[in-house]
Design a protein around this motif. Sequence first.
Motif, PDB file in Angstrom:
ATOM      1  N   PRO A 193       0.836  -1.209   0.000  1.00  9.83           N
ATOM      2  CA  PRO A 193       0.000   0.000   0.000  1.00  9.83           C
ATOM      3  C   PRO A 193       0.867   1.254   0.000  1.00  9.83           C
ATOM      4  O   PRO A 193       2.033   1.220   0.414  1.00  9.83           O
ATOM      5  N   PRO A 194       0.336   2.376  -0.454  1.00 10.41           N
ATOM      6  CA  PRO A 194       1.088   3.636  -0.355  1.00 10.41           C
ATOM      7  C   PRO A 194       1.258   4.035   1.107  1.00 10.41           C
ATOM      8  O   PRO A 194       0.468   3.639   1.969  1.00 10.41           O
ATOM      9  N   TYR A 195       2.278   4.809   1.385  1.00  7.25           N
ATOM     10  CA  TYR A 195       2.507   5.254   2.760  1.00  7.25           C
ATOM     11  C   TYR A 195       3.210   6.606   2.719  1.00  7.25           C
ATOM     12  O   TYR A 195       3.704   7.044   1.669  1.00  7.25           O
ATOM     13  N   ASP A 196       3.254   7.265   3.872  1.00  7.15           N
ATOM     14  CA  ASP A 196       3.870   8.586   3.995  1.00  7.15           C
ATOM     15  C   ASP A 196       5.305   8.420   4.466  1.00  7.15           C
ATOM     16  O   ASP A 196       5.566   8.140   5.641  1.00  7.15           O
ATOM     17  N   ALA A 197       6.258   8.594   3.535  1.00  7.60           N
ATOM     18  CA  ALA A 197       7.669   8.411   3.885  1.00  7.60           C
ATOM     19  C   ALA A 197       8.162   9.465   4.862  1.00  7.60           C
ATOM     20  O   ALA A 197       9.159   9.262   5.559  1.00  7.60           O
ATOM     21  N   GLY A 198       7.480  10.600   4.924  1.00  9.52           N
ATOM     22  CA  GLY A 198       7.910  11.657   5.831  1.00  9.52           C
ATOM     23  C   GLY A 198       7.289  11.576   7.219  1.00  9.52           C
ATOM     24  O   GLY A 198       7.460  12.482   8.038  1.00  9.52           O
ATOM     25  N   LEU A 199       6.596  10.472   7.486  1.00  9.35           N
ATOM     26  CA  LEU A 199       5.894  10.323   8.771  1.00  9.35           C
ATOM     27  C   LEU A 199       6.878  10.297   9.937  1.00  9.35           C
ATOM     28  O   LEU A 199       7.939   9.682   9.863  1.00  9.35           O
ATOM     29  N   CYS A 200       6.525  10.956  11.023  1.00  4.68           N
ATOM     30  CA  CYS A 200       7.307  10.923  12.273  1.00  4.68           C
ATOM     31  C   CYS A 200       6.321  10.755  13.422  1.00  4.68           C
ATOM     32  O   CYS A 200       5.482  11.625  13.662  1.00  4.68           O
ATOM     33  N   LEU A 201       6.414   9.626  14.119  1.00  8.57           N
ATOM     34  CA  LEU A 201       5.473   9.302  15.197  1.00  8.57           C
ATOM     35  C   LEU A 201       6.172   9.338  16.542  1.00  8.57           C
ATOM     36  O   LEU A 201       7.242   8.747  16.715  1.00  8.57           O
ATOM     37  N   SER A 202       5.567  10.018  17.499  1.00 10.89           N
ATOM     38  CA  SER A 202       6.071   9.983  18.878  1.00 10.89           C
ATOM     39  C   SER A 202       5.570   8.714  19.546  1.00 10.89           C
ATOM     40  O   SER A 202       4.444   8.266  19.304  1.00 10.89           O
ATOM     41  N   TRP A 203       6.401   8.132  20.397  1.00 10.39           N
ATOM     42  CA  TRP A 203       6.050   6.868  21.051  1.00 10.39           C
ATOM     43  C   TRP A 203       6.521   6.924  22.500  1.00 10.39           C
ATOM     44  O   TRP A 203       7.656   7.338  22.775  1.00 10.39           O
ATOM     45  N   ASN A 204       5.643   6.463  23.396  1.00 13.00           N
ATOM     46  CA  ASN A 204       6.044   6.444  24.806  1.00 13.00           C
ATOM     47  C   ASN A 204       6.938   5.252  25.130  1.00 13.00           C
ATOM     48  O   ASN A 204       7.492   5.164  26.231  1.00 13.00           O
ATOM     49  N   GLY A 205       7.075   4.309  24.174  1.00 14.46           N
ATOM     50  CA  GLY A 205       7.974   3.184  24.378  1.00 14.46           C
ATOM     51  C   GLY A 205       7.439   2.121  25.294  1.00 14.46           C
ATOM     52  O   GLY A 205       8.160   1.172  25.635  1.00 14.46           O
ATOM     53  N   GLU A 206       6.181   2.237  25.698  1.00 20.13           N
ATOM     54  CA  GLU A 206       5.591   1.241  26.596  1.00 20.13           C
ATOM     55  C   GLU A 206       4.439   0.502  25.911  1.00 20.13           C
ATOM     56  O   GLU A 206       4.527  -0.697  25.667  1.00 20.13           O
ATOM     57  N   ALA A 207       3.366   1.240  25.604  1.00 19.19           N
ATOM     58  CA  ALA A 207       2.237   0.611  24.914  1.00 19.19           C
ATOM     59  C   ALA A 207       2.633   0.293  23.467  1.00 19.19           C
ATOM     60  O   ALA A 207       3.491   0.955  22.884  1.00 19.19           O
ATOM     61  N   ALA A 208       2.007  -0.737  22.911  1.00 15.02           N
ATOM     62  CA  ALA A 208       2.280  -1.094  21.516  1.00 15.02           C
ATOM     63  C   ALA A 208       1.881   0.049  20.595  1.00 15.02           C
ATOM     64  O   ALA A 208       0.929   0.784  20.870  1.00 15.02           O
ATOM     65  N   LEU A 209       2.632   0.218  19.523  1.00 13.91           N
ATOM     66  CA  LEU A 209       2.366   1.275  18.549  1.00 13.91           C
ATOM     67  C   LEU A 209       1.987   0.635  17.213  1.00 13.91           C
ATOM     68  O   LEU A 209       2.800  -0.073  16.606  1.00 13.91           O
ATOM     69  N   THR A 210       0.740   0.883  16.772  1.00 21.14           N
ATOM     70  CA  THR A 210       0.299   0.387  15.466  1.00 21.14           C
ATOM     71  C   THR A 210       0.650   1.412  14.402  1.00 21.14           C
ATOM     72  O   THR A 210       0.248   2.576  14.496  1.00 21.14           O
ATOM     73  N   ARG A 258       3.346  -3.329  13.536  1.00 22.47           N
ATOM     74  CA  ARG A 258       3.138  -2.960  14.937  1.00 22.47           C
ATOM     75  C   ARG A 258       4.478  -3.044  15.664  1.00 22.47           C
ATOM     76  O   ARG A 258       5.254  -3.985  15.461  1.00 22.47           O
ATOM     77  N   LEU A 259       4.750  -2.066  16.505  1.00 23.86           N
ATOM     78  CA  LEU A 259       5.965  -2.055  17.329  1.00 23.86           C
ATOM     79  C   LEU A 259       5.596  -2.302  18.783  1.00 23.86           C
ATOM     80  O   LEU A 259       4.648  -1.713  19.311  1.00 23.86           O
ATOM     81  N   GLU A 260       6.361  -3.183  19.422  1.00 15.58           N
ATOM     82  CA  GLU A 260       6.187  -3.462  20.841  1.00 15.58           C
ATOM     83  C   GLU A 260       7.563  -3.543  21.485  1.00 15.58           C
ATOM     84  O   GLU A 260       8.588  -3.600  20.785  1.00 15.58           O
ATOM     85  N   VAL A 261       7.581  -3.592  22.788  1.00 15.08           N
ATOM     86  CA  VAL A 261       8.864  -3.647  23.488  1.00 15.08           C
ATOM     87  C   VAL A 261       8.743  -4.594  24.677  1.00 15.08           C
ATOM     88  O   VAL A 261       7.676  -4.731  25.276  1.00 15.08           O
ATOM     89  N   SER A 262       9.844  -5.274  24.988  1.00 15.67           N
ATOM     90  CA  SER A 262       9.856  -6.172  26.134  1.00 15.67           C
ATOM     91  C   SER A 262      11.227  -6.116  26.801  1.00 15.67           C
ATOM     92  O   SER A 262      12.212  -5.683  26.187  1.00 15.67           O
ATOM     93  N   LEU A 263      11.273  -6.553  28.050  1.00 24.33           N
ATOM     94  CA  LEU A 263      12.555  -6.635  28.748  1.00 24.33           C
ATOM     95  C   LEU A 263      13.396  -7.735  28.106  1.00 24.33           C
ATOM     96  O   LEU A 263      12.873  -8.729  27.619  1.00 24.33           O
ATOM     97  N   SER A 264      14.711  -7.558  28.100  1.00 27.19           N
ATOM     98  CA  SER A 264      15.578  -8.505  27.418  1.00 27.19           C
ATOM     99  C   SER A 264      16.957  -8.490  28.050  1.00 27.19           C
ATOM    100  O   SER A 264      17.342  -7.541  28.739  1.00 27.19           O
TER     101      SER A 264
END
Length: 448
Positions: free
Chosen positions: A311-328, A335-341
Amino acid sequence: MPQLPRSGDWHVAFSGGLDSTVLLHALVCIRDRIPGELKAIHIHHGLQSEADAWGEHCRDFAAALEVSYQQINLALNPSAGESIEALAREARYRVLADLLQPGDWLLTAQHQDDQAETLLLQLLRGSGPAGLAAMAKTARLGKGWLQRPLLGFTRQALEAYAQREGLTWVEDPSNRDLEFSRNYLRHKIMPRIQVHWPAASATLSRSAGLCADAQVLINELAAEDLQRCRGSESGRLSVKALSRLSEPRIRSLLRHWVLAQEGAAAPGYRHLQRMLDECVLGRADASPLVGWGGMEARRYRDDLFLGPRLPPYDAGLCLSWNGEAALTLPSGLGRLEVSLSEHGVDAEAWQNGRIEVRFRRGGERCRPVGDSFHRSLKQLFQTWGVPPWLRDRIPLIFLDGELAVIPGFAVCQPFVAAAEIAAVQPYWSGSLSRNLALNAQKSRPDQA
């Protein structure tokens, strides 16, 4: 009655026409042999002014036979130039498939004349053995199975049964509309054929069965070729291995490969030939793309890739993320998620930093663990074997304005957690990441 299923509930696709009326009535006569419940399912397409009356007739007929009845209303919105007949058929089978539970059966009332017409229509469309096999007697459908028990009977035989039993049925006026190819063939062509060849329906149906047998053999050979021609990752094909086969065998394998993907539309001959010419036999330095029905095939190095159309997408996109909840991510980018490692990004830097998700714009560089110098993303992606058309769609995680993580591939210095220091690991999921086979660990576990 021919051999019938021996398990589950039996759902009869009941339009109220002659064919399905005969089928439902005949099944009621052998109800004691049915392993589960007999159910009549009526699909209300909403395309005819008489549709409501047909639904009432079907309900009353089922009630008189003491058969469970369900009506499903469709909301069809054909676009300009789209075949209403094809749209209705696709929607009908989709909702019927959703009804079936494991072990259930859908029984439909296509007969021998329908089979003969289908073969001729496919022949006129230039179909190969798969198309000329026409309608299978038994096939998978959703979680259950589809069976056509009346394929051995002519329409004349069904009419005789209905008259003998005093059955009533509805007539769809669209069945007389000669604008539809099947109706033209049925009312104008087949009667003339049958004057000279009275047994045409039976012999054409036999030809369809022979084509079905041939297609079984073709599929078995293609399945063996699929094992021999596996690419560097699951789901891919090796161009070098493909090129050792004959051209008909390559086209057969390509078709088998596409149909093995869930929900993939079968490519026509023209698309198969383009895949052969451009993706298999084309220049090694080319970047071929063959698309059809929401799918696309591409080649990179020795691998042939297949996936949904990007699909088309916005190459200039910039999303803020709190780094805790999953980001769609938008545009189906996953989807981006994070876990302890034990390995990954320094947890303190992650918690205290400004986290942003961007996409490649040019000039980004990263020094993964084990590398003594920074390299451009293009160099890294080439090293990791990432196809060019996916590189710009891989999300990049920045901390305080610096590239910190290429999810699934590397954590960049200086954000790598030192030994014995708490770490977090961002990871990326979705169809694109699966296409890249990230679970194969392109980089070492402490980099991924």
